[in-house]
Design a protein around this motif. Structure first.
Motif, PDB file in Angstrom:
ATOM      1  N   GLY A   6       0.819  -1.205   0.000  1.00 26.46           N
ATOM      2  CA  GLY A   6       0.000   0.000   0.000  1.00 26.46           C
ATOM      3  C   GLY A   6       0.852   1.252   0.000  1.00 26.46           C
ATOM      4  O   GLY A   6       0.509   2.258  -0.612  1.00 26.46           O
ATOM      5  N   GLY A   7       1.963   1.191   0.618  1.00 24.70           N
ATOM      6  CA  GLY A   7       2.822   2.350   0.667  1.00 24.70           C
ATOM      7  C   GLY A   7       3.487   2.684  -0.656  1.00 24.70           C
ATOM      8  O   GLY A   7       3.935   3.792  -0.863  1.00 24.70           O
ATOM      9  N   THR A   8       3.514   1.763  -1.567  1.00 21.14           N
ATOM     10  CA  THR A   8       4.192   2.007  -2.841  1.00 21.14           C
ATOM     11  C   THR A   8       3.345   2.808  -3.813  1.00 21.14           C
ATOM     12  O   THR A   8       3.810   3.162  -4.888  1.00 21.14           O
ATOM     13  CB  THR A   8       4.573   0.668  -3.506  1.00 21.14           C
ATOM     14  OG1 THR A   8       3.381  -0.056  -3.804  1.00 21.14           O
ATOM     15  CG2 THR A   8       5.457  -0.156  -2.605  1.00 21.14           C
ATOM     16  N   TYR A   9       2.029   3.124  -3.511  1.00 22.89           N
ATOM     17  CA  TYR A   9       1.146   3.845  -4.428  1.00 22.89           C
ATOM     18  C   TYR A   9       1.112   5.348  -4.159  1.00 22.89           C
ATOM     19  O   TYR A   9       0.260   6.050  -4.667  1.00 22.89           O
ATOM     20  CB  TYR A   9      -0.281   3.287  -4.351  1.00 22.89           C
ATOM     21  CG  TYR A   9      -0.386   1.926  -4.995  1.00 22.89           C
ATOM     22  CD1 TYR A   9      -0.348   0.780  -4.201  1.00 22.89           C
ATOM     23  CD2 TYR A   9      -0.514   1.802  -6.371  1.00 22.89           C
ATOM     24  CE1 TYR A   9      -0.429  -0.468  -4.780  1.00 22.89           C
ATOM     25  CE2 TYR A   9      -0.598   0.556  -6.958  1.00 22.89           C
ATOM     26  CZ  TYR A   9      -0.564  -0.588  -6.166  1.00 22.89           C
ATOM     27  OH  TYR A   9      -0.638  -1.831  -6.734  1.00 22.89           O
ATOM     28  N   ALA A  10       2.008   5.877  -3.361  1.00 23.35           N
ATOM     29  CA  ALA A  10       2.062   7.317  -3.121  1.00 23.35           C
ATOM     30  C   ALA A  10       2.422   8.051  -4.417  1.00 23.35           C
ATOM     31  O   ALA A  10       3.180   7.545  -5.230  1.00 23.35           O
ATOM     32  CB  ALA A  10       3.092   7.627  -2.030  1.00 23.35           C
ATOM     33  N   TYR A  11       1.797   9.308  -4.649  1.00 26.67           N
ATOM     34  CA  TYR A  11       2.063  10.072  -5.873  1.00 26.67           C
ATOM     35  C   TYR A  11       1.831  11.545  -5.605  1.00 26.67           C
ATOM     36  O   TYR A  11       1.188  11.925  -4.645  1.00 26.67           O
ATOM     37  CB  TYR A  11       1.175   9.607  -7.030  1.00 26.67           C
ATOM     38  CG  TYR A  11      -0.296   9.593  -6.698  1.00 26.67           C
ATOM     39  CD1 TYR A  11      -1.063  10.747  -6.816  1.00 26.67           C
ATOM     40  CD2 TYR A  11      -0.900   8.432  -6.250  1.00 26.67           C
ATOM     41  CE1 TYR A  11      -2.405  10.741  -6.493  1.00 26.67           C
ATOM     42  CE2 TYR A  11      -2.247   8.424  -5.922  1.00 26.67           C
ATOM     43  CZ  TYR A  11      -2.996   9.568  -6.053  1.00 26.67           C
ATOM     44  OH  TYR A  11      -4.329   9.559  -5.725  1.00 26.67           O
ATOM     45  N   PHE A  12       2.401  12.425  -6.510  1.00 24.87           N
ATOM     46  CA  PHE A  12       2.134  13.852  -6.426  1.00 24.87           C
ATOM     47  C   PHE A  12       0.734  14.146  -6.966  1.00 24.87           C
ATOM     48  O   PHE A  12       0.241  13.443  -7.858  1.00 24.87           O
ATOM     49  CB  PHE A  12       3.137  14.642  -7.265  1.00 24.87           C
ATOM     50  CG  PHE A  12       4.540  14.603  -6.710  1.00 24.87           C
ATOM     51  CD1 PHE A  12       4.764  14.571  -5.340  1.00 24.87           C
ATOM     52  CD2 PHE A  12       5.619  14.613  -7.566  1.00 24.87           C
ATOM     53  CE1 PHE A  12       6.035  14.544  -4.848  1.00 24.87           C
ATOM     54  CE2 PHE A  12       6.903  14.591  -7.084  1.00 24.87           C
ATOM     55  CZ  PHE A  12       7.120  14.545  -5.716  1.00 24.87           C
ATOM     56  N   SER A  13       0.099  15.185  -6.496  1.00 21.24           N
ATOM     57  CA  SER A  13      -1.204  15.583  -7.027  1.00 21.24           C
ATOM     58  C   SER A  13      -1.384  17.092  -6.919  1.00 21.24           C
ATOM     59  O   SER A  13      -0.717  17.751  -6.112  1.00 21.24           O
ATOM     60  CB  SER A  13      -2.347  14.882  -6.285  1.00 21.24           C
ATOM     61  OG  SER A  13      -2.418  15.325  -4.945  1.00 21.24           O
ATOM     62  N   ASP A  14      -2.285  17.606  -7.770  1.00 18.79           N
ATOM     63  CA  ASP A  14      -2.603  19.039  -7.751  1.00 18.79           C
ATOM     64  C   ASP A  14      -4.056  19.180  -8.186  1.00 18.79           C
ATOM     65  O   ASP A  14      -4.511  18.459  -9.084  1.00 18.79           O
ATOM     66  CB  ASP A  14      -1.688  19.799  -8.694  1.00 18.79           C
ATOM     67  CG  ASP A  14      -1.900  21.308  -8.586  1.00 18.79           C
ATOM     68  OD1 ASP A  14      -2.363  21.757  -7.525  1.00 18.79           O
ATOM     69  OD2 ASP A  14      -1.628  22.008  -9.570  1.00 18.79           O
TER      70      ASP A  14
END
Length: 203
Positions: A23-31
């Motif tokens: 689950g921790g591997t799906y982190a991403y930038f967003s705006d």
């Protein structure tokens, strides 16, 4: 605890650990940006001036009455057509009168002077004539362009903020016969003008 239970518990703990790591591997930038949008409908608003076009009494066969009225577009949208609907009721003074008073009232529509840039071709020129009784089954466009002089013509319809002045003549037709059955009769005329919008367009 049996070996079998220990193995099952170990496998469950390992699976949970993998799930947490995965689950921790799906982190991403967003705006995120928000747009504010508006749809505002226009208005279709027709005014008739005066609201009483004719009010006359004591008429006799052969009499005619010239009147004028103004159709004004006071809305924000252009008008493509203004259709005229006619309705009337007759009050007969004599019970044995089987004639329709509306058959004997002729309506002469003159040219719409606002549709000709040079003004009316003639103050007495009739564009269309009919009787009140026949007019009930018609829906003429009162702001149509039918002067047939394209180099002088204004477009049909009624642009927002513009007005057209129309001239009409009512005539109690003298048919040269005995018309005594109409003595004392009265006719209440209702004209309804219905404005329609122009076609939709890319905005």
């Amino acid at each position: 605890m049996s070996l079998k239970k220990k193995l099952g518990l170990g496998l469950a703990s390992a699976a949970l650990g993998l799930a947490l790591v995965g689950g921790g591997t799906y982190a991403y930038f967003s705006d995120t940006e928000v747009t504010n949008n508006t749809f505002s409908a226009g208005t279709l608003d027709l005014a008739v001036n005066p609201t009483t076009i004719i009010d006359v009494d004591n008429i006799k066969p052969g009499d005619w009455m010239n009147r004028s009225f103004e159709l004004e577009n006071i809305g924000s949208l252009d008008i493509s057509t203004i259709e005229l609907s006619t309705d009337y009721t007759v009050s007969d003074a004599q019970e044995d009168n089987n004639e329709d008073f509306g058959d004997h009232i002729r309506v002469n529509f003159f040219w719409n002077e606002d549709k000709a840039l040079a003004g009316p071709l003639s103050p007495d020129q009739v564009a269309f004539q009919t009787t009140l009784s026949d007019l009930q089954s018609m829906s003429p466009d009162t702001v149509a362009n039918n002067i047939f002089l394209p180099w002088f013509e204004e477009e049909a319809g009624l642009v927002s903020g513009n007005s057209d002045t129309l001239y009409v003549q009512f005539e109690f037709v003298d048919n040269g016969e005995d018309q005594n059955e109409f003595q004392g009769d009265s006719l209440e005329l209702e004209w309804t003008f219905e404005a329609m919008q122009t076609e939709g367009e890319s905005r």
